[in-house]
Scaffold this motif. Structure first.
Motif, PDB file in Angstrom:
ATOM      1  N   THR A 145       1.790   8.879   5.232  1.00 12.23           N
ATOM      2  CA  THR A 145       1.291   9.673   4.115  1.00 12.23           C
ATOM      3  C   THR A 145       2.456  10.034   3.215  1.00 12.23           C
TER       4      THR A 145
ATOM      5  N   LEU B 113       1.646   6.400  -1.814  1.00  8.47           N
ATOM      6  CA  LEU B 113       0.474   5.621  -1.415  1.00  8.47           C
ATOM      7  C   LEU B 113      -0.263   5.055  -2.623  1.00  8.47           C
TER       8      LEU B 113
ATOM      9  N   ARG C 283      -3.820  12.564   2.495  1.00  8.73           N
ATOM     10  CA  ARG C 283      -4.358  11.212   2.458  1.00  8.73           C
ATOM     11  C   ARG C 283      -3.392  10.299   3.214  1.00  8.73           C
ATOM     12  N   TRP C 284      -3.930   9.541   4.173  1.00 10.18           N
ATOM     13  CA  TRP C 284      -3.106   8.713   5.039  1.00 10.18           C
ATOM     14  C   TRP C 284      -3.480   7.242   4.885  1.00 10.18           C
ATOM     15  N   TYR C 285      -2.468   6.386   5.021  1.00  7.97           N
ATOM     16  CA  TYR C 285      -2.696   4.940   5.031  1.00  7.97           C
ATOM     17  C   TYR C 285      -2.593   4.436   6.452  1.00  7.97           C
TER      18      TYR C 285
ATOM     19  N   GLY D  60      -5.672   2.376  -3.971  1.00  9.47           N
ATOM     20  CA  GLY D  60      -6.649   1.661  -3.157  1.00  9.47           C
ATOM     21  C   GLY D  60      -6.670   0.202  -3.547  1.00  9.47           C
TER      22      GLY D  60
ATOM     23  N   GLU E  85       0.810  -1.222   0.000  1.00  7.50           N
ATOM     24  CA  GLU E  85       0.000   0.000   0.000  1.00  7.50           C
ATOM     25  C   GLU E  85       0.844   1.273   0.000  1.00  7.50           C
ATOM     26  N   THR E  86       2.147   1.158   0.289  1.00  3.99           N
ATOM     27  CA  THR E  86       3.034   2.319   0.256  1.00  3.99           C
ATOM     28  C   THR E  86       4.091   2.168  -0.839  1.00  3.99           C
TER      29      THR E  86
ATOM     30  N   PHE F 210      -7.549   3.927   3.809  1.00  8.58           N
ATOM     31  CA  PHE F 210      -7.017   5.209   3.351  1.00  8.58           C
ATOM     32  C   PHE F 210      -7.970   6.319   3.781  1.00  8.58           C
TER      33      PHE F 210
ATOM     34  N   GLU G 103      -8.648  10.635   4.847  1.00  9.53           N
ATOM     35  CA  GLU G 103      -8.241  12.036   4.671  1.00  9.53           C
ATOM     36  C   GLU G 103      -8.123  12.685   6.042  1.00  9.53           C
TER      37      GLU G 103
ATOM     38  N   THR H  50     -10.963  -0.016   0.929  1.00  5.15           N
ATOM     39  CA  THR H  50     -10.190   1.175   0.574  1.00  5.15           C
ATOM     40  C   THR H  50     -10.513   2.325   1.518  1.00  5.15           C
TER      41      THR H  50
ATOM     42  N   GLU I 219       0.269   5.571  11.068  1.00  3.45           N
ATOM     43  CA  GLU I 219      -0.269   5.992   9.782  1.00  3.45           C
ATOM     44  C   GLU I 219       0.839   6.655   8.971  1.00  3.45           C
TER      45      GLU I 219
END
Length: 401
Positions: free
Chosen positions: A235, A239, A261-263, A242, A208-209, A254, A256, A250, A233
């Motif tokens: 960002t 990223l 936008r943060w994972y 999704g 995801e990153t 993920f 806001e 998603t 988390e």
């Protein structure tokens, strides 16, 4: 707008390299695979921003299709170059259908170099050494930096081989950096590698990153890390878009916040005032043992620092008395000289873990297997190991918390 998504046989990494180069140039997105059948629910088209779709279940068994854009992949490559010794030439020793493997290919493409590729199948230190010898030597003025990416078990195998083979030992010292990630790397293994002259860089990240985005605890490039409600988390520009076909997952992963936008990684950890990231374990690896919360990740790190248990795995098992308990699994051939042997081995492990993680964290038993089952990524197959210990009736139980 959309464009095609093409399944690619990842068992031929050279084909993945060619297809990925085209995808990063605006061509069809690719989905590297190792099976001969394409799932009926795999989309035929994806958003034009997407260049790569990585299928991952991690160690949980829950399948996810992570959609990565061209910009995210190239941002990851640029950040890596800035954090290391610049663009370089790589040895691919990891499967080409996992993000750590595709990262080697992406970084090679971005650097304009051609990676040396190990044959698919079982990792062989001698074949790795022979492959690495094909890299341009450091005496060449125009030689690019030399890199490889490994999981801890591969690094351990190389160090074992290096003790009896000067050629392997010499090869390890040629790399400007050996990236090690995919799972927690035991401190003893890091110290052993560095003592052998290996420039080891611990990496942290996920599909995801776009792979590793934290090197030796420091976020690279534009990556930032924060802890929210005990969860780490991340960002930044690397990223993923999704998960294909799963809007709910998603939206949960993920979020806001503060205009970014943060994972949500699912990992517990800390971020120091200087921005250094420490991961303490999975939020979902906590067991309640005797009424107390115990992180299996914390237990595993404590166990792996013990002699001969550097590659041990800690999983959960039910207990009629305590609810759930940690169980240590180790390969029989993974016991090194001076390691934990004999009838009192479990007692010594329990004492050591209690000193680090508390009385409730003491493992219930120590289970020996012929070999630790691995996922294609090289990570331990924790699902298989959990099933094994939950069905284990041969090993003596400890006394619990």
């Amino acid at each position: 707008m959309t464009h095609p998504l093409l399944p690619i046989d990842a068992r031929e990494a050279a084909r993945v390299l060619v297809a990925l180069r085209e995808a990063l140039s605006g061509g069809p997105a690719i989905n590297p695979r190792t099976d001969d059948t394409v799932p009926a629910d795999l989309p035929r088209e994806v958003d034009t921003r997407v260049a790569l779709v990585i299928e991952t279940s991690g160690s949980t068994g829950h399948a996810k299709r992570v959609a990565l854009s061209t910009s995210a992949l190239l941002a990851g490559a640029q950040a890596a170059d800035q954090a290391l010794a610049g663009p370089g030439q790589w040895v691919l020793a990891l499967p080409a259908h996992y993000v750590a493997g595709t990262n080697v290919l992406v970084r090679s493409i971005a650097a304009g170099t051609v990676p040396e590729i190990l044959p698919s199948g079982h990792f062989d230190p001698l074949i790795f050494a022979a492959t690495a010898r094909r890299l341009p030597g450091p005496t060449r003025v125009d030689a690019p930096a030399r890199y490889t990416s490994l999981v801890p078990a591969q690094l351990a195998s190389l160090l074992d081989a290096a003790e009896g083979d000067p050629d392997v030992a010499g090869v390890l010292g040629l790399f400007d950096a050996v990236l090690v990630g995919g799972q927690a790397t035991p401190l003893a293994l890091l110290e052993r590698a560095r003592a052998a002259g290996v420039t080891v860089v611990r990496t942290y990240g996920s599909s995801e990153t776009s792979g590793g985005c934290v090197y030796d605890g420091v976020p690279v490039g534009a990556t930032r890390a924060e802890v929210v409600d005990s969860q780490l988390e991340l960002t930044g520009p690397t990223l993923a878009e999704g998960y294909l076909g799963d809007l709910d997952l998603t939206a949960a992963a993920f979020v806001e916040r503060d205009g970014a936008r943060w994972y949500r990684t699912g990992d517990a950890g800390t971020v120091s005032a200087e921005g250094v990231v420490s991961v303490t374990g999975r939020l979902d690896d906590v067991v309640i043992s005797g009424g107390e919360k115990v992180s299996l990740g914390v237990v595993e790190r404590a166990v792996r620092e013990l002699p001969g248990l550097g590659l041990a795995v800690v999983v959960r098992a039910p207990s009629e008395r305590w609810g759930e308990v940690p169980v240590v699994v180790v390969a029989r051939d993974g016991r090194t000289q001076g390691g934990m042997h004999g009838p009192d081995a479990l007692d010594r492990v329990r004492v050591a873990v209690a000193e680090t993680a508390g009385r409730a964290a003491r493992p219930d038993r120590l289970v020996e297997v012929d070999v630790i089952p691995l996922l294609p990524s090289g990570k331990p197959d924790r699902v298989a190991l959990t099933r094994l210990v939950q069905g284990d009736r041969l090993s003596p139980s400890g006394s619990g918390p």
